[in-house]
Scaffold this active site. Structure first.
Site, short mmCIF file in Angstrom:
data_model
loop_
_atom_site.label_atom_id
_atom_site.label_comp_id
_atom_site.label_asym_id
_atom_site.label_seq_id
_atom_site.Cartn_x
_atom_site.Cartn_y
_atom_site.Cartn_z
N GLU A 1 0.85 -1.41 0.27
CA GLU A 1 -0.01 0.05 0.10
C GLU A 1 1.02 1.30 -0.16
O GLU A 1 0.25 2.32 0.17
CB GLU A 1 -1.12 -0.04 1.25
CG GLU A 1 -2.03 -1.14 1.15
CD GLU A 1 -3.20 -1.04 0.15
OE1 GLU A 1 -3.66 0.24 0.31
OE2 GLU A 1 -3.47 -1.99 -0.36
N HIS B 1 -4.82 1.79 6.94
CA HIS B 1 -3.45 1.96 6.88
C HIS B 1 -2.69 2.64 8.16
O HIS B 1 -3.40 3.18 8.62
CB HIS B 1 -3.19 3.06 5.80
CG HIS B 1 -3.52 2.81 4.24
ND1 HIS B 1 -4.36 3.49 3.35
CD2 HIS B 1 -3.38 1.56 3.51
CE1 HIS B 1 -4.41 2.94 2.22
NE2 HIS B 1 -3.95 1.79 2.36
N CYS C 1 -3.29 11.20 3.49
CA CYS C 1 -3.29 10.51 2.09
C CYS C 1 -3.28 11.14 1.06
O CYS C 1 -2.68 10.46 -0.06
CB CYS C 1 -5.04 10.07 2.42
SG CYS C 1 -5.31 8.77 3.73
N1 LIG Z 1 -5.07 6.71 2.01
C1 LIG Z 1 -6.43 6.75 1.69
C2 LIG Z 1 -6.84 5.78 0.81
C3 LIG Z 1 -8.53 6.00 0.70
C4 LIG Z 1 -9.20 4.99 -0.25
N2 LIG Z 1 -10.45 5.19 -0.19
C5 LIG Z 1 -11.41 4.73 -1.55
O1 LIG Z 1 -10.65 4.13 -2.26
C6 LIG Z 1 -12.51 4.82 -1.72
C7 LIG Z 1 -13.41 4.90 -2.73
C8 LIG Z 1 -14.76 4.73 -2.91
O2 LIG Z 1 -15.34 4.07 -2.05
O3 LIG Z 1 -15.53 5.20 -3.94
C9 LIG Z 1 -8.57 3.53 0.08
O4 LIG Z 1 -9.51 2.84 0.75
O5 LIG Z 1 -7.69 2.96 -0.42
#
Ligand SMILES: NCCC[C@H](NC(=O)CCC(=O)O)C(=O)O
Length: 448
Positions: free
Chosen positions: A178, A254, A371
């Site tokens: 990640e 994370h 983020c």
């Molecule tokens: N570092 C923050 C990352 C947030 C990201 N959210 C998303 O992808 C949500 C997209 C949605 O639900 O439409 C994730 O979880 O990886």
């Protein structure tokens, strides 16, 4: 090696793409799930991100911009069996597999803390800055980012004498990676060899080790080890730690949702890591016992409040010798968190200023200030070797806000994702963006 006293920590923020929407795609990310199917505002999202970039540029920091991905991702939809004209692909996908279409439309590349892991040149065997795009295997909508991310990074850090670009790790769960959201670099001076701190959620090849039960651990120990090898880090410059599985099960998907570091300071929750006292002792030892920790007790801020407010998804920045913390508005609205933060600021902690930003559009998908940024430590020569068009300036800010105003919608709901007009709008916006940022043809639609 000589220390470059002019080395800086630059922040490269992800520009929010024109299809930003709430699709509830991230199981284990509480905000993403709870905002599913709400209307989004891509224009506001992009402007909120740009306002943060501009403010940090104005504060004297080196601030860069990373371009978003091409979405909807027609190539992936075709790979999954949808055929015919572009409009037909979108329409049949929306009728037969609307979640797949939503995944192929996500603007999730805005969270550039997940774009890659970056090791500064002071830490690596060959003296170059190393980049490995994160494979993001755990979530389909994110697993389709890394190839274009690699191209955008190469176009932004485009000089082989200073920058080494790796391929993402193999795209399987064993090497779930990640990126920088699970990686923190501690140091005394940015230009000096530092300690790279890798945090993972589980072991892929050892089932005797603890792991969360409710939500997935996206990142493995084996992935972290591979990155340290690829980047040529010395064993004495690396510390590994496992995330506390219980907090992953409470929505800490994370490490940057529960801990953040800068220079010789770690700001973390009491429950962030497994065997936390031992982890902090190892870090202090690696830092020659010149290491400060602000460990927030559960009695002051619960894990639930940390997840809701994104207290730890903050940026700790060194500005004119002081440590400033960049936090989302949600921290101000949470009494326990705000009390704690004002006490830190007013007391004798190293944190002396709070900078609050409205990042609501990103926050509703689980992305806070940290983020949205990828940290890249750059010495003087490396700063000069970056693509200058990607560095924030008053002129670039004006240009990009005009570009957003011209191309972005102020409302997207699920049904809009199949609109062939949205595809055309996004492509013409991105085509222009590659010229503004001088990236060349990084997008698949530009390569036919
Ligand atoms: N570092 C923050 C990352 C947030 C990201 N959210 C998303 O992808 C949500 C997209 C949605 O639900 O439409 C994730 O979880 O990886």
């Amino acid at each position: 090696m000589k220390t470059d006293i002019n080395a800086v920590e630059a922040n490269f923020d992800g520009l929010v793409g024109p299809t930003h929407n709430y699709a509830g795609l991230s199981f284990g990310n509480v905000a993403s799930q709870s905002h599913s199917a709400q209307a989004s505002n891509p224009k506001q999202a992009a402007l909120q991100g740009l306002a943060k970039m501009k403010a940090l540029h104005d504060a004297g920091l080196t601030q860069g911009v990373l371009a978003p991905q091409e979405r909807p991702d027609l190539n992936t939809l075709r790979r999954l069996g949808f055929t015919g004209s572009d409009a037909n692909v979108l329409q049949t996908a929306s009728q037969q597999a609307s979640k797949v279409l939503a995944a192929c439309c996500s603007a999730s590349s805005m969270w550039t803390a997940n774009a890659a892991t970056v090791s500064p040149s002071a830490d690596t065997a060959d003296g170059k800055v190393h980049f490995t795009p994160a494979n993001l295997t755990n979530k389909f909508h994110r697993s389709i980012e890394h190839e274009v991310t690699g191209r955008i990074l190469k176009a932004t850090f485009n000089d082989e004498r200073h920058f080494a670009h790796h391929q993402a790790l193999p795209s399987v769960e064993h090497f779930g990676d990640e990126g920088a959201a699970n990686h923190t670099r501690f140091c005394h001076e940015y230009g000096q060899a530092g300690i790279e701190f890798f945090v993972y959620g589980r072991y892929a090849f050892d089932s005797s080790k603890p792991a969360p039960v409710r939500y997935p651990a996206r990142h493995t120990y084996e992935a972290s080890e591979a990155i340290a090898r690829l980047h040529g880090l010395q064993a004495k410059g690396v510390v590994y730690a496992q995330q506390n599985p219980d907090v992953i099960d409470k929505g800490v998907f994370h490490n940057d949702v529960i801990a953040v570091g800068n220079r010789d300071l770690m700001f973390c929750h009491q429950e962030a890591f497994l065997n936390q006292p031992d982890v902090l002792k190892q870090l202090a030892g690696a830092m020659n016992n010149q290491f400060n920790v602000i460990e927030v007790p559960s009695a002051r801020v619960s894990v639930e409040d940390a997840v809701k407010s994104y207290l730890f998804n903050s940026q700790l920045l060194s500005i004119n010798g002081k440590t400033v913390i960049v936090i989302p508005e949600e921290c101000q609205k949470n009494p326990a968190v705000w009390d704690y933060l004002t006490e830190l600021r007013d007391g004798d902690s190293p944190i002396s200023e709070l900078k609050v930003f409205d990042l609501k559009q990103s926050m509703s998908n689980g992305g806070g200030p940290a983020c949205l940024r990828l940290r890249v430590v750059l010495n003087e020569q490396e700063q000069a070797a970056c693509n200058p068009n990607t560095l924030m300036s008053d002129a670039l800010y004006t240009r990009l806000t005009q570009w957003v105003d011209q191309h972005y919608r102020d409302r997207i709901i699920d049904a809009d994702l199949a609109d062939p007009q949205l595809l055309l709008e996004s492509r013409s916006a991105l085509d222009e963006l590659t010229q503004i940022l001088n990236l060349g043809s990084v997008y698949p639609f530009q390569q036919v």
